[in-house]
Design a protein around this motif. Structure first.
Motif, PDB file in Angstrom:
ATOM      1  N   TYR A 134       8.212   8.047  11.875  1.00  0.00           N
ATOM      2  CA  TYR A 134       8.847   8.895  10.875  1.00  0.00           C
ATOM      3  C   TYR A 134       8.906  10.330  11.377  1.00  0.00           C
ATOM      4  O   TYR A 134       7.896  10.879  11.844  1.00  0.00           O
ATOM      5  N   TYR A 135      10.086  10.930  11.245  1.00  0.00           N
ATOM      6  CA  TYR A 135      10.332  12.288  11.712  1.00  0.00           C
ATOM      7  C   TYR A 135      10.763  13.168  10.549  1.00  0.00           C
ATOM      8  O   TYR A 135      11.551  12.740   9.700  1.00  0.00           O
ATOM      9  N   CYS A 136      10.284  14.408  10.538  1.00  0.00           N
ATOM     10  CA  CYS A 136      10.870  15.371   9.621  1.00  0.00           C
ATOM     11  C   CYS A 136      11.819  16.265  10.413  1.00  0.00           C
ATOM     12  O   CYS A 136      11.690  16.427  11.636  1.00  0.00           O
ATOM     13  N   ALA A 137      12.773  16.821   9.701  1.00  0.00           N
ATOM     14  CA  ALA A 137      13.815  17.627  10.322  1.00  0.00           C
ATOM     15  C   ALA A 137      14.220  18.745   9.377  1.00  0.00           C
ATOM     16  O   ALA A 137      14.110  18.607   8.155  1.00  0.00           O
ATOM     17  N   GLY A 138      14.716  19.844   9.945  1.00  0.00           N
ATOM     18  CA  GLY A 138      15.128  20.983   9.141  1.00  0.00           C
ATOM     19  C   GLY A 138      16.502  21.497   9.544  1.00  0.00           C
ATOM     20  O   GLY A 138      16.925  21.357  10.696  1.00  0.00           O
ATOM     21  N   GLY A 179       0.801  -1.208   0.000  1.00  0.00           N
ATOM     22  CA  GLY A 179       0.000   0.000   0.000  1.00  0.00           C
ATOM     23  C   GLY A 179       0.842   1.271   0.000  1.00  0.00           C
ATOM     24  O   GLY A 179       2.076   1.218  -0.096  1.00  0.00           O
ATOM     25  N   SER A 180       0.143   2.400   0.112  1.00  0.00           N
ATOM     26  CA  SER A 180       0.791   3.708   0.052  1.00  0.00           C
ATOM     27  C   SER A 180       0.315   4.609   1.179  1.00  0.00           C
ATOM     28  O   SER A 180      -0.805   4.462   1.681  1.00  0.00           O
ATOM     29  N   LEU A 181       1.181   5.526   1.551  1.00  0.00           N
ATOM     30  CA  LEU A 181       0.847   6.596   2.487  1.00  0.00           C
ATOM     31  C   LEU A 181       1.584   7.839   2.042  1.00  0.00           C
ATOM     32  O   LEU A 181       2.667   7.747   1.450  1.00  0.00           O
ATOM     33  N   ARG A 182       1.014   8.984   2.372  1.00  0.00           N
ATOM     34  CA  ARG A 182       1.726  10.246   2.160  1.00  0.00           C
ATOM     35  C   ARG A 182       1.835  10.967   3.491  1.00  0.00           C
ATOM     36  O   ARG A 182       0.821  11.311   4.106  1.00  0.00           O
ATOM     37  N   LEU A 183       3.053  11.198   3.910  1.00  0.00           N
ATOM     38  CA  LEU A 183       3.323  11.962   5.113  1.00  0.00           C
ATOM     39  C   LEU A 183       3.485  13.429   4.768  1.00  0.00           C
ATOM     40  O   LEU A 183       4.022  13.768   3.714  1.00  0.00           O
ATOM     41  N   SER A 184       3.023  14.270   5.676  1.00  0.00           N
ATOM     42  CA  SER A 184       3.193  15.708   5.533  1.00  0.00           C
ATOM     43  C   SER A 184       3.926  16.245   6.751  1.00  0.00           C
ATOM     44  O   SER A 184       3.798  15.710   7.851  1.00  0.00           O
ATOM     45  N   CYS A 185       4.665  17.300   6.540  1.00  0.00           N
ATOM     46  CA  CYS A 185       5.356  17.988   7.634  1.00  0.00           C
ATOM     47  C   CYS A 185       5.116  19.474   7.431  1.00  0.00           C
ATOM     48  O   CYS A 185       5.657  20.066   6.489  1.00  0.00           O
ATOM     49  N   ALA A 186       4.304  20.036   8.313  1.00  0.00           N
ATOM     50  CA  ALA A 186       3.977  21.454   8.219  1.00  0.00           C
ATOM     51  C   ALA A 186       4.910  22.257   9.105  1.00  0.00           C
ATOM     52  O   ALA A 186       5.148  21.909  10.265  1.00  0.00           O
ATOM     53  N   ALA A 187       5.429  23.341   8.555  1.00  0.00           N
ATOM     54  CA  ALA A 187       6.376  24.184   9.266  1.00  0.00           C
ATOM     55  C   ALA A 187       5.747  25.523   9.601  1.00  0.00           C
ATOM     56  O   ALA A 187       4.996  26.082   8.809  1.00  0.00           O
ATOM     57  N   SER A 188       6.091  26.032  10.760  1.00  0.00           N
ATOM     58  CA  SER A 188       5.663  27.369  11.166  1.00  0.00           C
ATOM     59  C   SER A 188       6.823  28.054  11.865  1.00  0.00           C
ATOM     60  O   SER A 188       7.760  27.404  12.329  1.00  0.00           O
ATOM     61  N   GLY A 189       6.769  29.353  11.924  1.00  0.00           N
ATOM     62  CA  GLY A 189       7.847  30.079  12.557  1.00  0.00           C
ATOM     63  C   GLY A 189       8.639  30.836  11.510  1.00  0.00           C
ATOM     64  O   GLY A 189       8.074  31.604  10.744  1.00  0.00           O
ATOM     65  N   ARG A 190       9.915  30.587  11.444  1.00  0.00           N
ATOM     66  CA  ARG A 190      10.766  31.257  10.470  1.00  0.00           C
ATOM     67  C   ARG A 190      10.415  30.846   9.043  1.00  0.00           C
ATOM     68  O   ARG A 190       9.750  29.855   8.815  1.00  0.00           O
ATOM     69  N   THR A 191      10.902  31.589   8.097  1.00  0.00           N
ATOM     70  CA  THR A 191      10.630  31.359   6.688  1.00  0.00           C
ATOM     71  C   THR A 191      11.015  29.946   6.269  1.00  0.00           C
ATOM     72  O   THR A 191      12.166  29.540   6.410  1.00  0.00           O
ATOM     73  N   PHE A 192      10.043  29.210   5.752  1.00  0.00           N
ATOM     74  CA  PHE A 192      10.251  27.802   5.412  1.00  0.00           C
ATOM     75  C   PHE A 192      11.327  27.631   4.360  1.00  0.00           C
ATOM     76  O   PHE A 192      12.074  26.650   4.378  1.00  0.00           O
ATOM     77  N   THR A 193      11.432  28.595   3.458  1.00  0.00           N
ATOM     78  CA  THR A 193      12.408  28.458   2.379  1.00  0.00           C
ATOM     79  C   THR A 193      13.846  28.604   2.862  1.00  0.00           C
ATOM     80  O   THR A 193      14.775  28.403   2.091  1.00  0.00           O
ATOM     81  N   ALA A 194      14.031  28.929   4.145  1.00  0.00           N
ATOM     82  CA  ALA A 194      15.374  29.001   4.701  1.00  0.00           C
ATOM     83  C   ALA A 194      15.913  27.624   5.081  1.00  0.00           C
ATOM     84  O   ALA A 194      17.084  27.504   5.453  1.00  0.00           O
ATOM     85  N   TYR A 195      15.077  26.593   4.975  1.00  0.00           N
ATOM     86  CA  TYR A 195      15.445  25.292   5.502  1.00  0.00           C
ATOM     87  C   TYR A 195      15.518  24.224   4.428  1.00  0.00           C
ATOM     88  O   TYR A 195      14.599  24.045   3.641  1.00  0.00           O
ATOM     89  N   ALA A 196      16.617  23.495   4.439  1.00  0.00           N
ATOM     90  CA  ALA A 196      16.636  22.202   3.776  1.00  0.00           C
ATOM     91  C   ALA A 196      15.960  21.216   4.731  1.00  0.00           C
ATOM     92  O   ALA A 196      16.062  21.352   5.946  1.00  0.00           O
ATOM     93  N   MET A 197      15.277  20.213   4.180  1.00  0.00           N
ATOM     94  CA  MET A 197      14.451  19.328   4.993  1.00  0.00           C
ATOM     95  C   MET A 197      14.819  17.867   4.786  1.00  0.00           C
ATOM     96  O   MET A 197      15.219  17.455   3.687  1.00  0.00           O
ATOM     97  N   GLY A 198      14.650  17.101   5.840  1.00  0.00           N
ATOM     98  CA  GLY A 198      14.929  15.671   5.752  1.00  0.00           C
ATOM     99  C   GLY A 198      13.843  14.859   6.434  1.00  0.00           C
ATOM    100  O   GLY A 198      13.089  15.383   7.261  1.00  0.00           O
TER     101      GLY A 198
END
Length: 124
Positions: A94-98, A16-35
């Motif tokens: 599963y964890y997202c990181a910036g 099967g399939s899943l889609r994970l999302s990671c929503a960011a708030s605070g500082r400008t999201f485009t300042a971050y590379a994400m993992g």
């Protein structure tokens, strides 16, 4: 500083399939590379996928290549992990990181900010 909140985890059958999302708030999201990282019971946290600030560069761990896709929507301050052809061995939190750099990295300790994690369970 940025706050990260994952969602989209759950229980799915193998294949099967899943889609994970990671929503960011605070500082400008485009300042971050994400993992994305994952941690199975009794195991160390491991790299899954990463994406550069612009989204132009992506990186994948060998076990997920060809099955997982990382992407980002900077207008929505969100990074995604599309997971297809799931296997029982993909079961983990599963964890997202910036990190505040242009390029992403596969190295866990080089990320500055972490979400709380979302559980993915794949049944056989």
């Amino acid at each position: 500083q940025v706050q990260l909140v994952e969602s989209g985890g759950g229980l799915v059958q193998a294949g099967g399939s899943l889609r994970l999302s990671c929503a960011a708030s605070g500082r400008t999201f485009t300042a971050y590379a994400m993992g994305w990282f994952r941690q199975a019971p009794g195991k160390e946290r491991e790299f899954v996928a990463a994406i550069s600030r612009s989204g132009g560069s992506t990186y994948y761990a060998d076990p997920v290549k060809g099955r997982f896709t990382v992407s980002r929507d900077n207008a929505k301050n969100t990074v995604y992990l599309q997971m297809n052809s799931l296997k029982p061995e993909d079961t983990a939190v599963y964890y997202c990181a910036g990190r505040t750099t242009v390029l992403a990295t596969t190295t866990l300790r080089e990320y500055d900010y972490w979400g709380q994690g979302t559980q993915v369970t794949v049944s056989s």
